[in-house]
Structure formats: C-alpha cells, structure tokens
Design an enzyme around this catalytic site. Structure first.
Site, mmCIF file in Angstrom:
data_model
loop_
_atom_site.group_PDB
_atom_site.id
_atom_site.type_symbol
_atom_site.label_atom_id
_atom_site.label_comp_id
_atom_site.label_asym_id
_atom_site.label_seq_id
_atom_site.Cartn_x
_atom_site.Cartn_y
_atom_site.Cartn_z
ATOM 1 N N CYS A 68 0.836 -1.206 0.000
ATOM 2 C CA CYS A 68 0.000 0.000 0.000
ATOM 3 C C CYS A 68 0.876 1.262 0.000
ATOM 4 O O CYS A 68 1.571 1.538 0.982
ATOM 5 C CB CYS A 68 -0.910 -0.034 1.226
ATOM 6 S SG CYS A 68 -1.761 1.507 1.600
ATOM 7 N N CYS A 71 0.157 3.768 2.794
ATOM 8 C CA CYS A 71 0.613 3.196 4.069
ATOM 9 C C CYS A 71 2.109 3.434 4.244
ATOM 10 O O CYS A 71 2.568 3.859 5.310
ATOM 11 C CB CYS A 71 0.339 1.696 4.140
ATOM 12 S SG CYS A 71 -1.400 1.229 4.028
#
Length: 145
Positions: A68, A71
């Site tokens: 991600c 993230c």
C-alpha cells in the site's frame, strides 16, 4: 492514584507501572526490553488482542499492508507521532495481509486505517494517510483530558 498496565510489544508480558513513575523508562519484567521505544511495533493478532484488552494505556493501531503506497508514505509520520504520544498512548501496527482475520473482525475496508482503543473499546477510527501533527491532534481530540 492507580497503577498503569502496559503490555510489552516484544513478549506480551503485562507490566504494572506505578502512576507516579515515568513510563518512558519502564522495562518489561518478563523479557527486559524497554516498554516504550519511541516507535510503533508490528504486532501479531495475539499481541494486538492483548494490547487492546489488557493495557490501561490507550492503544492506536495502524492497519496497513506492505504493498500500500499511502501506508508506506505515512509510516515516517506514524513513527514521529509515536515519539510524541508515548508513553501516554501505545502505537502499534497491524499488517492486514498477515492478520486478515483481525482486519476482518475490525471491519477494515480501506488502508491505512487508524483505530484508537481506550480501556478495550474502540474510541475513534479514521482512514487515509495523515502527517504526524494531524495524527497527534486526532488522537488527542478523542481522548479525555
């Protein structure tokens, strides 16, 4: 005055710290590691459950995944927020790829998602990457003074 219960992120030991003693210098009675190290620990499902259910210190969890982009972009900000919020708040990370059952139980629909727990109960949640200052403000606005 009451003692604080702090769960070690290394071994899961539950430690009792006197309220008047600064928790930053506390060490785990089971494994000897520092209880607060100024950075969020990646935890397993078992350690996540123990942190949330046994700690008297509020717990902020970042549910993330290695693939991600947002993230990964938020990781340094989350690390910086840990240095500012500990020892009043425990910051941990939960890899949703490795801990899919917990992520499902938490109802995670997008990542990164941060969930703030206090006394075993979810207090607030937010999704999307944030800078460190915003993370700190968000946590403080959801905790009692």
């Amino acid at each position: 005055m009451s003692d604080h219960l702090v769960v070690c992120t290394h071994c899961g030991g539950v430690n009792r710290l006197p309220e008047q003693r600064p928790a930053l210098d506390g060490k785990c009675g089971k494994c000897g590691h520092r209880l607060f190290e100024g950075h969020p620990a990646d935890v397993s499902a078992e350690l996540f459950d123990k942190q949330v259910s046994r700690s008297s210190v509020p717990v902020l969890v970042d549910v993330w995944a290695p693939w991600c982009g947002p993230c990964r972009a938020m990781a340094p900000a989350y690390e910086q927020a840990a240095r500012e919020l500990e020892p009043n708040v425990r910051l941990i990370k939960l890899n949703s790829d490795n801990e899919q059952q917990v992520a499902g139980r938490l109802g995670i629909q997008g990542i990164p998602t941060m969930i703030l727990f206090d006394n075993g109960r979810e207090r607030a949640r937010t999704s999307g990457a944030m800078p460190a200052g915003e993370i700190v403000r968000w946590v403080r606005q959801h905790l009692p003074a």
